[in-house]
Design a protein around this motif. Structure first.
Motif, mmCIF file in Angstrom:
data_model
loop_
_atom_site.group_PDB
_atom_site.id
_atom_site.type_symbol
_atom_site.label_atom_id
_atom_site.label_comp_id
_atom_site.label_asym_id
_atom_site.label_seq_id
_atom_site.Cartn_x
_atom_site.Cartn_y
_atom_site.Cartn_z
ATOM 1 N N TYR A 234 0.830 -1.351 -0.044
ATOM 2 C CA TYR A 234 0.411 -0.305 -0.025
ATOM 3 C C TYR A 234 0.479 1.181 -0.161
ATOM 4 O O TYR A 234 0.521 1.939 -0.651
ATOM 5 C CB TYR A 234 -1.031 0.181 1.139
ATOM 6 C CG TYR A 234 -1.755 1.310 1.880
ATOM 7 C CD1 TYR A 234 -2.466 1.954 0.935
ATOM 8 C CD2 TYR A 234 -1.369 1.811 2.377
ATOM 9 C CE1 TYR A 234 -3.296 2.851 0.768
ATOM 10 C CE2 TYR A 234 -1.871 3.119 2.852
ATOM 11 C CZ TYR A 234 -3.095 3.671 1.996
ATOM 12 O OH TYR A 234 -3.632 4.868 2.655
ATOM 13 N N ASP A 244 -8.648 6.114 -8.012
ATOM 14 C CA ASP A 244 -8.712 5.165 -8.515
ATOM 15 C C ASP A 244 -8.297 4.091 -8.960
ATOM 16 O O ASP A 244 -8.637 2.753 -9.020
ATOM 17 C CB ASP A 244 -9.964 5.241 -9.714
ATOM 18 C CG ASP A 244 -11.087 6.702 -9.278
ATOM 19 O OD1 ASP A 244 -11.466 6.545 -8.164
ATOM 20 O OD2 ASP A 244 -11.099 7.321 -10.715
ATOM 21 N N ASN A 247 -6.038 0.003 -6.273
ATOM 22 C CA ASN A 247 -6.082 -1.473 -5.956
ATOM 23 C C ASN A 247 -5.688 -2.320 -7.551
ATOM 24 O O ASN A 247 -5.502 -3.428 -7.308
ATOM 25 C CB ASN A 247 -8.033 -1.477 -5.471
ATOM 26 C CG ASN A 247 -8.418 -1.049 -3.870
ATOM 27 O OD1 ASN A 247 -7.963 -1.889 -3.282
ATOM 28 N ND2 ASN A 247 -9.079 -0.130 -4.033
ATOM 29 N N ASP A 248 -5.709 -1.634 -8.426
ATOM 30 C CA ASP A 248 -5.332 -2.776 -9.653
ATOM 31 C C ASP A 248 -3.915 -2.371 -9.253
ATOM 32 O O ASP A 248 -2.643 -3.025 -10.147
ATOM 33 C CB ASP A 248 -5.843 -1.327 -10.710
ATOM 34 C CG ASP A 248 -6.867 -1.321 -11.250
ATOM 35 O OD1 ASP A 248 -7.367 -2.441 -10.672
ATOM 36 O OD2 ASP A 248 -7.475 -1.070 -11.951
ATOM 37 N N ALA A 272 -11.050 -12.025 3.952
ATOM 38 C CA ALA A 272 -11.183 -10.537 4.239
ATOM 39 C C ALA A 272 -12.020 -9.382 5.519
ATOM 40 O O ALA A 272 -10.780 -8.417 5.840
ATOM 41 C CB ALA A 272 -12.234 -9.386 3.162
ATOM 42 N N LYS A 276 -8.332 -6.705 7.010
ATOM 43 C CA LYS A 276 -9.194 -5.477 7.060
ATOM 44 C C LYS A 276 -8.156 -4.590 8.505
ATOM 45 O O LYS A 276 -8.207 -4.121 8.595
ATOM 46 C CB LYS A 276 -10.071 -5.049 6.771
ATOM 47 C CG LYS A 276 -10.530 -4.096 6.563
ATOM 48 C CD LYS A 276 -12.179 -3.721 6.521
ATOM 49 C CE LYS A 276 -12.671 -2.438 7.174
ATOM 50 N NZ LYS A 276 -14.699 -1.894 6.316
ATOM 51 N N THR A 318 -12.793 1.863 8.221
ATOM 52 C CA THR A 318 -12.989 2.684 6.209
ATOM 53 C C THR A 318 -11.750 1.842 5.905
ATOM 54 O O THR A 318 -10.623 2.612 7.028
ATOM 55 C CB THR A 318 -14.311 3.030 5.518
ATOM 56 O OG1 THR A 318 -13.283 4.343 5.892
ATOM 57 C CG2 THR A 318 -16.037 2.818 6.519
ATOM 58 N N GLN A 320 -9.645 2.505 2.184
ATOM 59 C CA GLN A 320 -9.449 2.721 0.466
ATOM 60 C C GLN A 320 -9.139 1.874 -0.467
ATOM 61 O O GLN A 320 -9.943 0.902 -1.079
ATOM 62 C CB GLN A 320 -9.007 3.679 -0.067
ATOM 63 C CG GLN A 320 -8.658 5.194 0.482
ATOM 64 C CD GLN A 320 -8.404 5.018 2.149
ATOM 65 O OE1 GLN A 320 -7.690 4.837 2.160
ATOM 66 N NE2 GLN A 320 -8.751 6.276 2.420
ATOM 67 N N VAL A 321 -8.723 0.668 0.484
ATOM 68 C CA VAL A 321 -8.197 -1.095 0.176
ATOM 69 C C VAL A 321 -8.749 -2.010 -0.490
ATOM 70 O O VAL A 321 -10.069 -1.612 0.691
ATOM 71 C CB VAL A 321 -7.184 -1.366 1.025
ATOM 72 C CG1 VAL A 321 -6.788 -2.417 0.591
ATOM 73 C CG2 VAL A 321 -5.331 -0.352 1.033
ATOM 74 N N ASP A 322 -9.384 -3.166 -1.207
ATOM 75 C CA ASP A 322 -10.365 -3.966 -1.762
ATOM 76 C C ASP A 322 -10.031 -4.734 -1.058
ATOM 77 O O ASP A 322 -9.302 -5.365 -1.731
ATOM 78 C CB ASP A 322 -10.707 -3.871 -3.053
ATOM 79 C CG ASP A 322 -12.033 -4.446 -2.985
ATOM 80 O OD1 ASP A 322 -12.460 -5.098 -2.510
ATOM 81 O OD2 ASP A 322 -12.175 -4.597 -4.741
ATOM 82 N N ASP A 324 -11.571 -7.083 0.160
ATOM 83 C CA ASP A 324 -12.687 -8.796 -0.551
ATOM 84 C C ASP A 324 -12.055 -8.641 -1.555
ATOM 85 O O ASP A 324 -11.523 -10.319 -2.091
ATOM 86 C CB ASP A 324 -13.807 -8.028 -0.494
ATOM 87 C CG ASP A 324 -14.988 -8.001 0.254
ATOM 88 O OD1 ASP A 324 -14.679 -8.385 1.300
ATOM 89 O OD2 ASP A 324 -15.943 -6.891 0.463
ATOM 90 N N ARG A 325 -11.273 -8.124 -2.325
ATOM 91 C CA ARG A 325 -10.715 -8.428 -3.916
ATOM 92 C C ARG A 325 -9.221 -9.570 -3.466
ATOM 93 O O ARG A 325 -8.927 -9.904 -4.337
ATOM 94 C CB ARG A 325 -10.277 -6.984 -4.749
ATOM 95 C CG ARG A 325 -9.531 -7.498 -6.108
ATOM 96 C CD ARG A 325 -9.239 -5.891 -6.870
ATOM 97 N NE ARG A 325 -8.723 -6.570 -7.548
ATOM 98 C CZ ARG A 325 -8.782 -5.574 -8.773
ATOM 99 N NH1 ARG A 325 -8.495 -3.999 -8.414
ATOM 100 N NH2 ARG A 325 -7.569 -5.641 -9.367
#
Length: 334
Positions: A234, A244, A247-248, A272, A276, A318, A320-322, A324-325
């Motif tokens: 990260y 945006d 995460n990609d 997940a 988190k 919360t 910004q990192v996804d 679940d992905r």
């Protein structure tokens, strides 16, 4: 920094002189680069802020255990009298001095930040976790504390009351309560490095060496993944603020980390929500560390803005990192 005269006293038990020591850093410890004979070594001075002699000896015992199992770690070098570490008092301050082999190779550079280095890091993490779950019940390394006993989460928070927002302190307590409800099983809980990151690794002839076990503790294996995700993925790919494409950029590095780990690591999948929560706990620890060590009135506006993002993340739980992905990638990256 330690004065020249005091450093002379601290280094003497290892046959080192202050003029032959090069200052590396002061954070939780004072660290110096030296030389024993024709080989580099690291001299570490702990001022007792959050480490007892017993805890340091337990850390060194775990390093020796891992080295005996073939893990690429930097072994402790005994003092001239054979002691594994030395307790001294200089100018009224209790110090614990240790000496370590220097890792071969070089630091991880920005040009290394690509999937191959993360696959290697995953392999090192798999070795650590596989061997920690086989640590004998009566081994000296078991004297290390549990994750929730960390000074970083207890005394440091208490000392910063008034500088940390009530909402931050309340959310941190809630995070810890949720994490303490996790099952403690012999398959998923053991000694963890607790500061595993590329900054604590050298690469030598394509192999990673890992060092700096000062924060090792009993914890959930997921903690090491959360630390790597925060410190070495990260923060490595983050622009000034999350965008945006964040995460990609994270996904291929995480997939490579898990691919390396899956070749021999004991965890079969990643939850997940657990990831988190430990990730947010890591962000809280870094935020607390900054407030303990930095003059907040002197830091720049962009740094202050980054701190505000960290505070809001922890308070709202919360990010910004996804996650679940990432958990889904952990199931498909083998």
């Amino acid at each position: 920094m330690i004065t020249h005269d005091h450093l002379a006293l601290l280094a003497r038990p290892y046959g080192l002189g202050p003029d032959g020591l090069e200052f590396v850093r002061s954070n939780q410890n004072h660290v110096y680069l030296g030389r024993r004979g024709d080989r580099k070594c690291i001299l570490r001075v702990s001022t007792g802020r959050h480490r007892s002699g017993e805890q340091v000896q337990a850390e060194l015992a775990w390093i020796e255990f891992l080295a005996a199992e073939g893990v690429r770690v930097c072994r402790p070098i005994p003092a001239l009298n054979g002691d594994i570490c030395v307790a001294l008092n200089t100018a009224g301050t209790d110090c614990i001095v240790t000496c370590f082999e220097h890792a071969p190779g070089r630091k991880i550079m920005q040009g290394d930040i690509a999937p191959p280095i993360y696959e290697k890091l995953g392999g090192v993490l798999a070795e650590l976790h596989r061997h920690t779950l086989r640590l004998p019940a009566d081994h000296a390394a078991r004297a290390r504390p549990h994750w929730h006993e960390s000074r970083l989460l207890r005394e440091d928070v208490a000392e910063l009351r008034g500088r940390l927002s009530p909402a931050f302190v309340e959310s941190l307590a809630d995070l810890m309560e949720k994490l303490r409800e996790l099952p403690v099983t012999p398959e998923t809980y053991g000694l963890v490095h607790a500061d595993a990151c590329l900054g604590n690794c050298f690469v030598d002839d394509g192999q990673l060496w890992i060092f700096d076990f000062d924060n090792c503790e009993h914890g959930h294996l997921t903690q090491d993944f959360a630390t790597i995700l925060y410190d070495s993925i990260y923060c490595r790919v983050l622009n000034q603020f999350a965008d945006d494409g964040l995460n990609d950029r994270i996904a291929p590095l995480w997939a490579a980390l898990w691919r390396g780990y899956a070749q021999g690591g004991p965890l079969a999948a990643m939850d997940a929500m657990q990831l988190k929560h430990f990730f947010l706990l890591r962000e809280a620890v870094i935020y607390i560390h900054y407030h303990r060590t930095l003059d907040m009135a002197a830091v720049g506006d962009s740094f202050q803005a980054g701190l505000e993002v960290m505070r809001r993340n922890v308070e709202a739980q919360t990010h910004q990192v996804d996650f679940d992905r990432l958990a889904a990638l952990s199931c498909t990256a083998i």
